[in-house]
Design a protein around this motif. Structure first.
Motif, PDB file in Angstrom:
ATOM      1  N   UNK A  17      -1.871   3.264  -3.735  1.00  0.00           N
ATOM      2  CA  UNK A  17      -3.112   2.708  -3.201  1.00  0.00           C
ATOM      3  C   UNK A  17      -3.008   2.488  -1.696  1.00  0.00           C
ATOM      4  N   UNK A  18      -1.848   2.026  -1.254  1.00  0.00           N
ATOM      5  CA  UNK A  18      -1.645   1.803   0.183  1.00  0.00           C
ATOM      6  C   UNK A  18      -1.702   3.120   0.944  1.00  0.00           C
ATOM      7  N   UNK A  19      -1.061   4.148   0.399  1.00  0.00           N
ATOM      8  CA  UNK A  19      -1.084   5.460   1.053  1.00  0.00           C
ATOM      9  C   UNK A  19      -2.511   6.006   1.103  1.00  0.00           C
ATOM     10  N   UNK A  20      -3.213   5.874   0.001  1.00  0.00           N
ATOM     11  CA  UNK A  20      -4.583   6.379  -0.048  1.00  0.00           C
ATOM     12  C   UNK A  20      -5.454   5.661   0.994  1.00  0.00           C
ATOM     13  N   UNK A  21      -5.328   4.342   1.067  1.00  0.00           N
ATOM     14  CA  UNK A  21      -6.106   3.568   2.033  1.00  0.00           C
ATOM     15  C   UNK A  21      -5.732   3.950   3.469  1.00  0.00           C
ATOM     16  N   UNK A  22      -4.438   4.097   3.728  1.00  0.00           N
ATOM     17  CA  UNK A  22      -3.988   4.477   5.066  1.00  0.00           C
ATOM     18  C   UNK A  22      -4.512   5.865   5.422  1.00  0.00           C
ATOM     19  N   UNK A  23      -4.532   6.755   4.451  1.00  0.00           N
ATOM     20  CA  UNK A  23      -5.050   8.097   4.684  1.00  0.00           C
ATOM     21  C   UNK A  23      -6.531   8.082   5.014  1.00  0.00           C
ATOM     22  N   UNK A  24      -7.278   7.223   4.321  1.00  0.00           N
ATOM     23  CA  UNK A  24      -8.711   7.126   4.595  1.00  0.00           C
ATOM     24  C   UNK A  24      -8.962   6.557   5.988  1.00  0.00           C
ATOM     25  N   UNK A  25      -8.225   5.505   6.343  1.00  0.00           N
ATOM     26  CA  UNK A  25      -8.413   4.856   7.640  1.00  0.00           C
ATOM     27  C   UNK A  25      -8.067   5.796   8.788  1.00  0.00           C
ATOM     28  N   UNK A  26      -7.004   6.567   8.612  1.00  0.00           N
ATOM     29  CA  UNK A  26      -6.542   7.453   9.684  1.00  0.00           C
ATOM     30  C   UNK A  26      -7.126   8.862   9.582  1.00  0.00           C
ATOM     31  N   UNK A  27      -7.982   9.061   8.576  1.00  0.00           N
ATOM     32  CA  UNK A  27      -8.577  10.373   8.325  1.00  0.00           C
ATOM     33  C   UNK A  27      -7.505  11.434   8.077  1.00  0.00           C
ATOM     34  N   UNK A  28      -6.457  11.021   7.349  1.00  0.00           N
ATOM     35  CA  UNK A  28      -5.349  11.913   7.011  1.00  0.00           C
ATOM     36  C   UNK A  28      -5.499  12.300   5.536  1.00  0.00           C
ATOM     37  N   UNK A  29      -6.095  13.451   5.292  1.00  0.00           N
ATOM     38  CA  UNK A  29      -6.361  13.885   3.920  1.00  0.00           C
ATOM     39  C   UNK A  29      -5.087  14.082   3.113  1.00  0.00           C
ATOM     40  N   UNK A  30      -4.036  14.533   3.778  1.00  0.00           N
ATOM     41  CA  UNK A  30      -2.764  14.775   3.080  1.00  0.00           C
ATOM     42  C   UNK A  30      -2.181  13.463   2.553  1.00  0.00           C
ATOM     43  N   UNK A  31      -2.187  12.427   3.382  1.00  0.00           N
ATOM     44  CA  UNK A  31      -1.668  11.124   2.975  1.00  0.00           C
ATOM     45  C   UNK A  31      -2.539  10.517   1.884  1.00  0.00           C
ATOM     46  N   UNK A  32      -3.834  10.688   2.009  1.00  0.00           N
ATOM     47  CA  UNK A  32      -4.763  10.189   0.998  1.00  0.00           C
ATOM     48  C   UNK A  32      -4.497  10.849  -0.356  1.00  0.00           C
ATOM     49  N   UNK A  33      -4.316  12.159  -0.345  1.00  0.00           N
ATOM     50  CA  UNK A  33      -4.040  12.899  -1.574  1.00  0.00           C
ATOM     51  C   UNK A  33      -2.688  12.501  -2.173  1.00  0.00           C
ATOM     52  N   UNK A  34      -1.709  12.264  -1.310  1.00  0.00           N
ATOM     53  CA  UNK A  34      -0.393  11.839  -1.783  1.00  0.00           C
ATOM     54  C   UNK A  34      -0.503  10.490  -2.492  1.00  0.00           C
ATOM     55  N   UNK A  35      -1.301   9.603  -1.937  1.00  0.00           N
ATOM     56  CA  UNK A  35      -1.523   8.303  -2.569  1.00  0.00           C
ATOM     57  C   UNK A  35      -2.188   8.438  -3.920  1.00  0.00           C
ATOM     58  N   UNK A  36      -3.152   9.334  -4.007  1.00  0.00           N
ATOM     59  CA  UNK A  36      -3.821   9.569  -5.287  1.00  0.00           C
ATOM     60  C   UNK A  36      -2.846  10.125  -6.314  1.00  0.00           C
ATOM     61  N   UNK A  37      -1.949  11.018  -5.878  1.00  0.00           N
ATOM     62  CA  UNK A  37      -0.935  11.578  -6.794  1.00  0.00           C
ATOM     63  C   UNK A  37       0.029  10.488  -7.267  1.00  0.00           C
ATOM     64  N   UNK A  38       0.426   9.607  -6.359  1.00  0.00           N
ATOM     65  CA  UNK A  38       1.321   8.509  -6.746  1.00  0.00           C
ATOM     66  C   UNK A  38       0.670   7.633  -7.813  1.00  0.00           C
ATOM     67  N   UNK A  39      -0.610   7.355  -7.632  1.00  0.00           N
ATOM     68  CA  UNK A  39      -1.320   6.529  -8.603  1.00  0.00           C
ATOM     69  C   UNK A  39      -1.438   7.234  -9.953  1.00  0.00           C
ATOM     70  N   UNK A  40      -1.721   8.526  -9.928  1.00  0.00           N
ATOM     71  CA  UNK A  40      -1.832   9.290 -11.171  1.00  0.00           C
ATOM     72  C   UNK A  40      -0.482   9.342 -11.888  1.00  0.00           C
ATOM     73  N   UNK A  41       0.591   9.492 -11.126  1.00  0.00           N
ATOM     74  CA  UNK A  41       1.931   9.529 -11.702  1.00  0.00           C
ATOM     75  C   UNK A  41       2.264   8.195 -12.378  1.00  0.00           C
TER      76      UNK A  41
END
Length: 64
Positions: A17-41
């Motif tokens: 969730x932290x990675x996803x939020x950081x990705x959204x704030x910084x407009x970093x799609x890769x970090x956002x997607x990584x956060x989503x994968x961590x949550x799904x895992x």
């Protein structure tokens, strides 16, 4: 599901969730997607632990 497993899964979910939020704030799609994968895992691990627990309950009931 053991306490250590629950804590580990919760930690992974929060990290995601932290990675996803950081990705959204910084407009970093890769970090956002990584956060989503961590949550799904973490979710898959939680479901797997729940299935193991249910299997143990069934086994215990049959052994009675």
């Amino acid at each position: 599901m053991g306490i250590a497993d629950k804590a580990g899964n919760l930690g992974e979910e929060l990290k995601g969730k932290a990675k996803e939020a950081a990705g959204k704030v910084t407009d970093n799609e890769r970090l956002e997607a990584e956060g989503e994968r961590d949550q799904a895992s973490a979710d898959l691990k939680q479901r797997g632990e729940q299935l193991k627990d249910a299997g143990k309950d069934v086994k215990d009931a049959l052994d009675r």
